[in-house]
Design an enzyme around this catalytic site. Structure first.
Site, PDB file in Angstrom:
ATOM      1  N   HIS A 171      58.669  21.123  37.764  1.00 44.72           N
ATOM      2  CA  HIS A 171      57.525  20.251  38.069  1.00 44.72           C
ATOM      3  C   HIS A 171      57.871  18.758  38.055  1.00 44.72           C
ATOM      4  O   HIS A 171      57.482  18.022  38.949  1.00 44.72           O
ATOM      5  CB  HIS A 171      56.387  20.496  37.074  1.00 44.72           C
ATOM      6  CG  HIS A 171      56.075  21.941  36.845  1.00 44.72           C
ATOM      7  ND1 HIS A 171      55.946  22.840  37.874  1.00 44.72           N
ATOM      8  CD2 HIS A 171      55.867  22.651  35.700  1.00 44.72           C
ATOM      9  CE1 HIS A 171      55.659  24.040  37.377  1.00 44.72           C
ATOM     10  NE2 HIS A 171      55.620  23.945  36.058  1.00 44.72           N
ATOM     11  N   GLY A 182      48.655  41.677  34.538  1.00 41.24           N
ATOM     12  CA  GLY A 182      49.092  40.567  33.691  1.00 41.24           C
ATOM     13  C   GLY A 182      48.130  39.392  33.681  1.00 41.24           C
ATOM     14  O   GLY A 182      47.128  39.367  34.403  1.00 41.24           O
ATOM     15  N   ASP A 183      48.522  38.412  32.882  1.00 44.53           N
ATOM     16  CA  ASP A 183      47.683  37.235  32.640  1.00 44.53           C
ATOM     17  C   ASP A 183      47.558  36.356  33.893  1.00 44.53           C
ATOM     18  O   ASP A 183      46.476  35.885  34.240  1.00 44.53           O
ATOM     19  CB  ASP A 183      48.339  36.463  31.481  1.00 44.53           C
ATOM     20  CG  ASP A 183      47.679  35.155  31.211  1.00 44.53           C
ATOM     21  OD1 ASP A 183      46.518  35.185  30.784  1.00 44.53           O
ATOM     22  OD2 ASP A 183      48.317  34.108  31.435  1.00 44.53           O
ATOM     23  N   ASP A 186      56.025  26.674  42.771  1.00 42.13           N
ATOM     24  CA  ASP A 186      55.926  25.627  41.754  1.00 42.13           C
ATOM     25  C   ASP A 186      54.481  25.185  41.882  1.00 42.13           C
ATOM     26  O   ASP A 186      54.134  24.467  42.824  1.00 42.13           O
ATOM     27  CB  ASP A 186      56.887  24.471  42.057  1.00 42.13           C
ATOM     28  CG  ASP A 186      56.829  23.424  40.966  1.00 42.13           C
ATOM     29  OD1 ASP A 186      55.722  23.189  40.436  1.00 42.13           O
ATOM     30  OD2 ASP A 186      57.875  22.854  40.614  1.00 42.13           O
ATOM     31  N   HIS A 187      53.629  25.651  40.976  1.00 42.90           N
ATOM     32  CA  HIS A 187      52.192  25.482  41.241  1.00 42.90           C
ATOM     33  C   HIS A 187      51.780  24.012  41.258  1.00 42.90           C
ATOM     34  O   HIS A 187      50.733  23.676  41.788  1.00 42.90           O
ATOM     35  CB  HIS A 187      51.340  26.320  40.270  1.00 42.90           C
ATOM     36  CG  HIS A 187      51.326  25.811  38.878  1.00 42.90           C
ATOM     37  ND1 HIS A 187      52.309  26.105  37.975  1.00 42.90           N
ATOM     38  CD2 HIS A 187      50.455  25.018  38.238  1.00 42.90           C
ATOM     39  CE1 HIS A 187      52.024  25.513  36.827  1.00 42.90           C
ATOM     40  NE2 HIS A 187      50.917  24.848  36.962  1.00 42.90           N
TER      41      HIS A 187
HETATM   42  P1  NAD Z   1      52.166  39.268  31.572  1.00 41.22           P
HETATM   43  O1  NAD Z   1      53.106  39.696  30.492  1.00 41.22           O
HETATM   44  O2  NAD Z   1      50.764  38.936  31.218  1.00 41.22           O
HETATM   45  O3  NAD Z   1      52.107  40.431  32.682  1.00 41.22           O
HETATM   46  C1  NAD Z   1      53.208  41.193  33.029  1.00 41.22           C
HETATM   47  C2  NAD Z   1      52.821  42.257  34.054  1.00 41.22           C
HETATM   48  O4  NAD Z   1      54.006  42.935  34.448  1.00 41.22           O
HETATM   49  C3  NAD Z   1      51.850  43.320  33.573  1.00 41.22           C
HETATM   50  O5  NAD Z   1      50.991  43.649  34.642  1.00 41.22           O
HETATM   51  C4  NAD Z   1      52.765  44.519  33.276  1.00 41.22           C
HETATM   52  O6  NAD Z   1      52.131  45.763  33.444  1.00 41.22           O
HETATM   53  C5  NAD Z   1      53.804  44.343  34.332  1.00 41.22           C
HETATM   54  N1  NAD Z   1      55.081  44.967  33.943  1.00 41.22           N
HETATM   55  C6  NAD Z   1      55.872  44.641  32.888  1.00 41.22           C
HETATM   56  N2  NAD Z   1      56.960  45.454  32.852  1.00 41.22           N
HETATM   57  C7  NAD Z   1      56.857  46.295  33.908  1.00 41.22           C
HETATM   58  C8  NAD Z   1      57.671  47.346  34.418  1.00 41.22           C
HETATM   59  N3  NAD Z   1      58.800  47.711  33.829  1.00 41.22           N
HETATM   60  N4  NAD Z   1      57.256  47.990  35.535  1.00 41.22           N
HETATM   61  C9  NAD Z   1      56.102  47.626  36.152  1.00 41.22           C
HETATM   62  N5  NAD Z   1      55.291  46.644  35.713  1.00 41.22           N
HETATM   63  C10 NAD Z   1      55.661  45.978  34.606  1.00 41.22           C
HETATM   64  O7  NAD Z   1      52.876  38.066  32.352  1.00 41.22           O
HETATM   65  P2  NAD Z   1      52.174  36.810  33.095  1.00 41.22           P
HETATM   66  O8  NAD Z   1      51.777  35.799  32.093  1.00 41.22           O
HETATM   67  O9  NAD Z   1      51.140  37.298  34.035  1.00 41.22           O
HETATM   68  O10 NAD Z   1      53.410  36.170  33.886  1.00 41.22           O
HETATM   69  C11 NAD Z   1      53.972  36.766  35.052  1.00 41.22           C
HETATM   70  C12 NAD Z   1      54.956  35.795  35.697  1.00 41.22           C
HETATM   71  O11 NAD Z   1      54.278  34.607  36.071  1.00 41.22           O
HETATM   72  C13 NAD Z   1      56.111  35.356  34.799  1.00 41.22           C
HETATM   73  O12 NAD Z   1      57.233  35.138  35.596  1.00 41.22           O
HETATM   74  C14 NAD Z   1      55.606  34.027  34.262  1.00 41.22           C
HETATM   75  O13 NAD Z   1      56.679  33.177  33.887  1.00 41.22           O
HETATM   76  C15 NAD Z   1      54.889  33.491  35.470  1.00 41.22           C
HETATM   77  N6  NAD Z   1      53.875  32.487  35.165  1.00 41.22           N
HETATM   78  C16 NAD Z   1      52.771  32.822  34.413  1.00 41.22           C
HETATM   79  C17 NAD Z   1      51.793  31.864  34.183  1.00 41.22           C
HETATM   80  C18 NAD Z   1      50.538  32.197  33.412  1.00 41.22           C
HETATM   81  O14 NAD Z   1      49.663  31.339  33.362  1.00 41.22           O
HETATM   82  N7  NAD Z   1      50.421  33.369  32.819  1.00 41.22           N
HETATM   83  C19 NAD Z   1      51.956  30.570  34.683  1.00 41.22           C
HETATM   84  C20 NAD Z   1      53.076  30.263  35.438  1.00 41.22           C
HETATM   85  C21 NAD Z   1      54.030  31.238  35.675  1.00 41.22           C
END
Ligand code: NAD
Length: 482
Positions: free
Chosen positions: A232, A7-8, A169-170
């Site tokens: 935050h 993921g991101d 909470d980053h």
């Molecule tokens: P994303 O959608 O980019 O990544 C999701 C990940 O989960 C992927 O690796 C995907 O393969 C995996 N996944 C999804 N469904 C799945 C399943 N059924 N089984 C196994 N793996 C599965 O999401 P993200 O942006 O990386 O965010 C992840 C968490 O972090 C969320 O809770 C988001 O709110 C939190 N968050 C993200 C950011 C950010 O900058 N991206 C910032 C703060 C908080």
């Protein structure tokens, strides 16, 4: 184990942070990372993905091959026990290979609807049954409101005790947020003045120029109140307002923060409009470029009543803060990207230098959280030359110019804290619950009143006019943040 490894968040924050820790010698060689995600990938593919994430974000590659040699991958379906069995097998093998002593950190970096399921499976499929420590790191959002947060908490508590849960909470990993308590409690200049006798109001602003980008679907269900205020903004307020802890331990600091949240004046029903303002951006200009309004964004309802802006007046009904408003505001598509705290001190009892055209400026302490990191103190001094005319002066401290380097990313510090078992800069359940119960009362009213007059601020501005009126009726105004 990082769940959501493709993921991101993992790509932009977690791998670069781990790489920094590795290069600074803060990770021993005795570690392994298992990336867990849905799509099938080989260990080698995954190592290449991690390498690419680090190179894209940092641009350096010292020791990169050695670093990625610690990474492994497990294709996984979070609802399927067989996947967890295979994961356990891999984890046990790596435990032996790297002499990890059974210490395990599970980082849930994926959609929150899976948090409860994963925690339950980790226990039922034996992954938490380990001889070392086990810790769960959990990303925001922690629930959608108090009942859903409670339900989630109960589910993860079946597998982890409260002191094994690290709720991210980053903001709490940011250098200048951590500096709030030092500025307050290590300075004779501020500590005695930090109360309602000397402070007239505090303003906390966290503004963004970005819109919702690709996150329209998520944001429609969240809005600024849940996305920013519940976590935050209230965390910053708690740090600004807490009593000095008797010791700098996790429990003592958290317990002082909890007391602030308990003292927040609860706002109910019709009273909300005297304390809170919501906004949604319409089209406008950001950096000279036209941008569309929120309702025109991808995955957003064209009649959406989701707020992209919140301003609020918080009252902390305790001895120290009685009568001192703490104003908060946060929003998207505002004039500048900036997180700042302005502490405005009361006027001195008598102004010897007053003239009709130029009253004395109040003293301000400005804490710059991001993008700049530092402190500015606004004072009055004598204008040089004849006479006794006053002029405002600023004393500036900038973190970057002192350290000569960028301060570590919040995630780097938080990951390191978790490895060391220090939960101070993570949110305790009591903080989460109190914040939701405060915020729920506002969202309940807002969700039941559909006539919002949205959009009510132009993109590229500092929010709706009502946010200025919120302060004007108390005789204050928002100090500029740019
Ligand atoms: P994303 O959608 O980019 O990544 C999701 C990940 O989960 C992927 O690796 C995907 O393969 C995996 N996944 C999804 N469904 C799945 C399943 N059924 N089984 C196994 N793996 C599965 O999401 P993200 O942006 O990386 O965010 C992840 C968490 O972090 C969320 O809770 C988001 O709110 C939190 N968050 C993200 C950011 C950010 O900058 N991206 C910032 C703060 C908080």
């Amino acid at each position: 184990m990082i769940f959501g490894a493709t993921g991101d968040l993992a790509k932009r924050k977690l791998y670069p942070s781990l790489y920094h820790l590795f290069n600074k010698g803060k990770l021993t060689k005795r570690f392994a990372v298992i990336g867990v995600a849905r799509r099938p990938l080989s260990h080698e593919d995954f190592k290449a993905h991690v390498k690419d994430s680090v190179l894209t974000s940092i641009g350096s590659n010292d020791n990169i091959d050695e670093f990625v040699s610690h990474f492994y991958y497990q294709a996984h379906d979070v609802t399927d026990s067989d996947s967890y069995m295979a994961l356990k097998k891999l984890a046990d093998d790596l435990d032996g290979e790297y002499s990890i002593d059974g210490n395990r950190i599970f980082y849930l970096a994926m959609a929150p609807e899976f948090f409860g399921t994963i925690a339950e499976h980790l226990k039922s499929d034996g992954l938490t049954d380990t001889s070392g420590f086990k810790r769960l790191v959990i990303e925001k959002p922690f629930g959608h409101d108090l009942p859903s947060a409670q339900e989630l908490n109960e589910r993860i508590r079946t597998a982890f005790s409260e002191d094994e849960i690290y709720r991210i909470d980053h903001y709490l990993g940011k250098e200048m947020i951590q500096n709030i308590e030092v500025i307050r409690f290590a300075n004779a200049l501020f500590e005695p003045l930090w109360n309602n006798r000397y402070i007239s109001n505090i303003q906390v602003t966290s503004s963004e120029t970005l819109g919702v980008e690709e996150r329209g679907g998520y944001y429609e269900k969240s809005g600024a109140l849940r996305d920013m205020v519940q976590n935050h903004m209230l965390q910053m307020v708690a740090l600004l307002a807490m009593e000095p802890p008797i010791k700098l331990t996790t429990d003592e600091i958290r317990s002082e923060k909890v007391k602030v949240l308990r003292a927040l004046r609860s706002i109910k029903d019709e009273g909300i409009k005297d304390y809170f303002v919501r906004g949604q951006y319409g089209e406008g200009q950001i950096d000279g470029k036209s941008v569309s309004g929120y309702r025109e964004e991808h995955n957003v309802n064209e009649e959406s009543n989701t707020e992209t802006y919140v301003a609020g007046k918080l009252m902390i009904d305790n001895f120290r803060w009685a009568g001192v408003p703490i104003y908060i505001r946060t929003g998207k598509r505002m004039t500048a990207k900036s997180t700042k705290i302005v502490v405005q001190f009361k006027d001195i009892p008598m102004n010897l230098y007053y003239s009709m055209d130029k009253p004395l400026a109040p003293n301000l302490l400005v804490i710059h959280i991001q993008p700049e990191e530092g402190i500015t103190l606004h004072l009055n001094a004598k204008k040089s030359g004849q006479g006794m005319e006053t002029t405002p002066v600023k004393l500036n401290f900038s973190n970057k110019s002192v350290d000569g380097m960028n301060t570590p990313e919040a995630y780097e510090k938080l990951l390191h804290d978790c490895m060391r078992g220090d939960a101070t800069n993570f949110t305790h359940w009591d903080e989460v619950a109190l914040s939701w119960s405060f915020v729920d009362k506002i969202s309940d009213i807002w969700e039941s009143t559909k006539d919002t007059g949205f959009p009510n601020y132009e993109a590229g501005t500092m929010g709706p006019r009502a946010a200025d009126e919120l302060l004007a009726k108390d005789g204050f105004f928002w100090w500029p943040v740019t």
